[in-house]
Design a protein around this motif. Structure first.
Motif, PDB file in Angstrom:
ATOM      1  N   ASN A  66       0.813  -1.217   0.000  1.00  0.00           N
ATOM      2  CA  ASN A  66       0.000   0.000   0.000  1.00  0.00           C
ATOM      3  C   ASN A  66       0.846   1.266   0.000  1.00  0.00           C
ATOM      4  OD1 ASN A  66      -2.662  -0.917  -0.143  1.00  0.00           O
ATOM      5  ND2 ASN A  66      -2.653  -1.461   2.037  1.00  0.00           N
ATOM      6  N   ARG A  84     -10.829  -1.818  -5.212  1.00  0.00           N
ATOM      7  CA  ARG A  84     -11.816  -2.888  -5.336  1.00  0.00           C
ATOM      8  C   ARG A  84     -11.234  -4.048  -6.133  1.00  0.00           C
ATOM      9  NH1 ARG A  84     -17.421   0.450  -6.576  1.00  0.00           N
ATOM     10  NH2 ARG A  84     -17.332   1.755  -4.703  1.00  0.00           N
ATOM     11  N   GLN A 116      -0.290  -9.292  -0.783  1.00  0.00           N
ATOM     12  CA  GLN A 116      -0.955  -8.531   0.277  1.00  0.00           C
ATOM     13  C   GLN A 116      -2.197  -7.848  -0.300  1.00  0.00           C
ATOM     14  OE1 GLN A 116       1.808  -5.711   1.915  1.00  0.00           O
ATOM     15  NE2 GLN A 116       3.416  -7.241   2.251  1.00  0.00           N
ATOM     16  N   ASN A 117      -3.054  -7.417   0.597  1.00  0.00           N
ATOM     17  CA  ASN A 117      -4.222  -6.650   0.175  1.00  0.00           C
ATOM     18  C   ASN A 117      -3.800  -5.252  -0.251  1.00  0.00           C
ATOM     19  OD1 ASN A 117      -5.908  -8.794   0.795  1.00  0.00           O
ATOM     20  ND2 ASN A 117      -6.302  -8.053   2.890  1.00  0.00           N
ATOM     21  N   LEU A 118      -4.459  -4.764  -1.296  1.00  0.00           N
ATOM     22  CA  LEU A 118      -4.198  -3.429  -1.802  1.00  0.00           C
ATOM     23  C   LEU A 118      -5.452  -2.584  -1.676  1.00  0.00           C
ATOM     24  CD1 LEU A 118      -2.056  -3.821  -5.048  1.00  0.00           C
ATOM     25  CD2 LEU A 118      -1.364  -2.827  -2.881  1.00  0.00           C
ATOM     26  N   LEU A 173      -1.043 -11.022  -6.078  1.00  0.00           N
ATOM     27  CA  LEU A 173      -0.805 -10.099  -4.976  1.00  0.00           C
ATOM     28  C   LEU A 173      -0.519 -10.859  -3.689  1.00  0.00           C
ATOM     29  CD1 LEU A 173      -3.628  -7.475  -5.626  1.00  0.00           C
ATOM     30  CD2 LEU A 173      -1.234  -7.338  -6.278  1.00  0.00           C
ATOM     31  N   SER A 193      -3.881  -9.935 -10.482  1.00  0.00           N
ATOM     32  CA  SER A 193      -4.123  -8.552 -10.889  1.00  0.00           C
ATOM     33  C   SER A 193      -3.104  -8.142 -11.933  1.00  0.00           C
ATOM     34  CB  SER A 193      -4.050  -7.604  -9.690  1.00  0.00           C
ATOM     35  OG  SER A 193      -5.011  -7.939  -8.719  1.00  0.00           O
ATOM     36  N   SER A 250      -8.707  -5.924  -5.371  1.00  0.00           N
ATOM     37  CA  SER A 250      -7.272  -6.165  -5.173  1.00  0.00           C
ATOM     38  C   SER A 250      -7.062  -6.799  -3.810  1.00  0.00           C
ATOM     39  CB  SER A 250      -6.492  -4.852  -5.285  1.00  0.00           C
ATOM     40  OG  SER A 250      -6.695  -4.263  -6.541  1.00  0.00           O
ATOM     41  N   LYS A 251      -7.246  -8.128  -3.759  1.00  0.00           N
ATOM     42  CA  LYS A 251      -7.115  -8.870  -2.530  1.00  0.00           C
ATOM     43  C   LYS A 251      -5.890  -9.767  -2.590  1.00  0.00           C
ATOM     44  CE  LYS A 251     -10.939  -7.153  -0.932  1.00  0.00           C
ATOM     45  NZ  LYS A 251     -10.936  -6.193   0.200  1.00  0.00           N
ATOM     46  N   ALA A 252      -5.432 -10.189  -1.423  1.00  0.00           N
ATOM     47  CA  ALA A 252      -4.269 -11.070  -1.345  1.00  0.00           C
ATOM     48  C   ALA A 252      -4.583 -12.407  -2.018  1.00  0.00           C
ATOM     49  CB  ALA A 252      -3.878 -11.283   0.116  1.00  0.00           C
TER      50      ALA A 252
END
Length: 470
Positions: free
Chosen positions: A175, A259, A254-256, A252, A267, A261-263
């Motif tokens: 992030n 909308r 990690q979570n970003l 990914l 993406s 963009s999850k671990a």
């Protein structure tokens, strides 16, 4: 009734908070971006755009004036943890960019061939992606095609890398990675391309319609009867919304923020240009801050003898400056010593004056006490009240008595007055009275000296008086 005036409360000074930065931020590179001389409004705007790129570890609101010299920026570099000084300037040929490593150099001078401002880059984009939060963290730096053993390539690589904080791949949070700075070297002409991008992750593996719904930009469904028409219809999308390149697809860890963009989700990484764009070429590398030995020059090449002469001149100038500095330091110390002596002397004089005033007050108190005793003695012996000025005249005369230099001057003036008065009285005595001379001349039987003939009248009258006495 008129309204009552409101009383303004006094503002109390609040205790200052401890603004010590964390050790990690102190170790991070910090920069100052300024322009020197008359550069025009476009170069000044380019300077502000470059400040925006270097945020948050830069002086965003710095207002430098013509009176500020390079020494001023070098002086504040240590306390503020500033590591780089970036200066924009302009000559008759073209604008220039200088990057200095503080506090001891080196200095890289670039000639700006082409540039585009951030507002021009953003204005040509169909979908702009600029927001303030992406400038709260530092950008990544990507160097391309800088491999080589040449001195200029090594120094450029080191300078560009050290201008931005390094990252720990194992501990970094995704992030915090929102921007990217790309620097590409063209070996054909020796120029460097500078670009600034925003990083964005978009979910892949779903249809374009679902991607539209998942994203923050919800399409207009007012002309459709059912949402299925929007999902099944594909002709409303532009050519730029084609499927992403598989090379840019990542998973990914990690979570970003965003909308979809999850671990663990797949993406696609997209880069949106923010500006500015700069095309520049390296002209000169020199030691120190704009005054050291030239290590590299694109157009001028000097022989070893010329370099030796330049070194000798620089060494002579350095020794002269050191000599002048020592002389100035000695003069400053001497002035401070004289000032300290004068201050001590003034303090002694003030102390003597205070002691003298204290003694004068003590003497006045003693005289007042003596005056009271004389008045009381007079009442006890005579049985009457003394007159008002009987004892006060003596006190007044005592109070009016002078001492010190004033007394000496009074004595000298008194002596002069007495001398002048004696001289005037002697002149009066020596002046001849006409009546006295006539009487003397009559007694001696001679005529006055003022007249050569005998005075018959005086002689007759004198004779008659003598006869009468006989």
């Amino acid at each position: 009734m008129p309204p009552k005036k409101q009383k303004h409360k006094k503002r109390k000074n609040k205790p200052k908070k401890n603004w010590d930065e964390p050790e990690e931020i102190k170790r991070a590179p910090h920069s100052i971006v300024v322009f020197r001389g008359n550069v025009g409004k476009y170069i000044e705007t380019l300077m502000k755009d470059f400040r925006r790129v270097m945020e948050p570890n830069t002086a965003s609101s710095l207002k430098a004036t013509e009176k500020n010299s390079i020494k001023d920026f070098v002086a504040i570099a240590g306390p503020l943890h500033v590591t780089h000084l970036v200066m924009f300037s302009r000559s008759e040929l073209s604008p220039f960019l200088r990057i200095c490593r503080l506090p001891h150099g080196p200095t890289l001078t670039f000639k700006i061939l082409e540039y585009s401002l951030s507002k021009d880059v953003v204005s040509i984009q169909k979908r702009q992606n600029t927001y303030d939060k992406q400038y709260l963290t530092h950008p990544l730096v990507v160097l391309n095609n800088f491999a080589g053993e040449e001195l200029k390539l090594k120094l450029m690589t080191s300078m560009f890398q050290n201008m931005f904080p390094s990252i720990n791949v194992a501990k970094v949070k995704l992030n915090t990675i929102r921007r990217c700075v790309l620097l590409h070297y063209y070996p054909e002409d020796g120029s460097v391309e500078f670009r600034h991008y925003s990083i964005k992750a978009v979910p892949v593996g779903v249809s374009k319609a679902i991607k539209k719904l998942v994203s923050s930009n919800v399409p207009n469904l007012g002309k459709l009867n059912d949402i299925s028409e929007f999902i099944e219809k594909s002709g409303q999308f532009s050519e730029s919304e084609a499927e992403d390149d598989p090379v840019s697809n990542v998973t990914l860890p990690q979570n970003l923020a965003g909308r979809g963009s999850k671990a663990g989700a797949k993406s696609a990484v997209r880069m949106i240009e923010l500006g500015p764009r700069i095309r520049m070429e390296l002209i000169k590398i020199e030691e120190g801050i704009l005054d050291g030995e030239v290590l590299y020059h694109q157009f001028i090449q000097k022989t070893e003898e010329e370099k030796k002469i330049i070194r000798q001149r620089r060494e002579t100038r350095r020794k002269n400056e050191e000599k002048v500095r020592k002389i100035q330091e000695a003069q400053r110390k001497k002035k401070e010593e004289v000032k300290e002596k004068h201050r001590e002397k003034s303090m002694e004089g003030m102390k003597r004056k205070q002691d003298k005033e204290a003694l004068g007050k003590f003497a006045e108190n003693e005289e007042e006490a003596a005056e009271d005793d004389d008045a009381e003695y007079y009442r006890s012996e005579v049985g009457q009240e003394p007159e008002k000025d009987l004892f006060t005249a003596r006190a007044k005369s005592a109070k009016s008595s002078l001492s010190g230099p004033a007394a000496k001057r009074a004595k000298i003036e008194k002596k002069k007055m007495e001398k002048n008065s004696k001289g005037k009285s002697g002149e009066k005595r020596s002046a001849k009275d006409p009546g006295d001379s006539r009487r003397k001349n009559f007694k001696s039987g001679r005529s006055p000296k003022s007249t050569g003939k005998p005075n018959s009248k005086i002689g007759f009258k004198g004779a008659s008086k003598v006869q009468r006495k006989r």
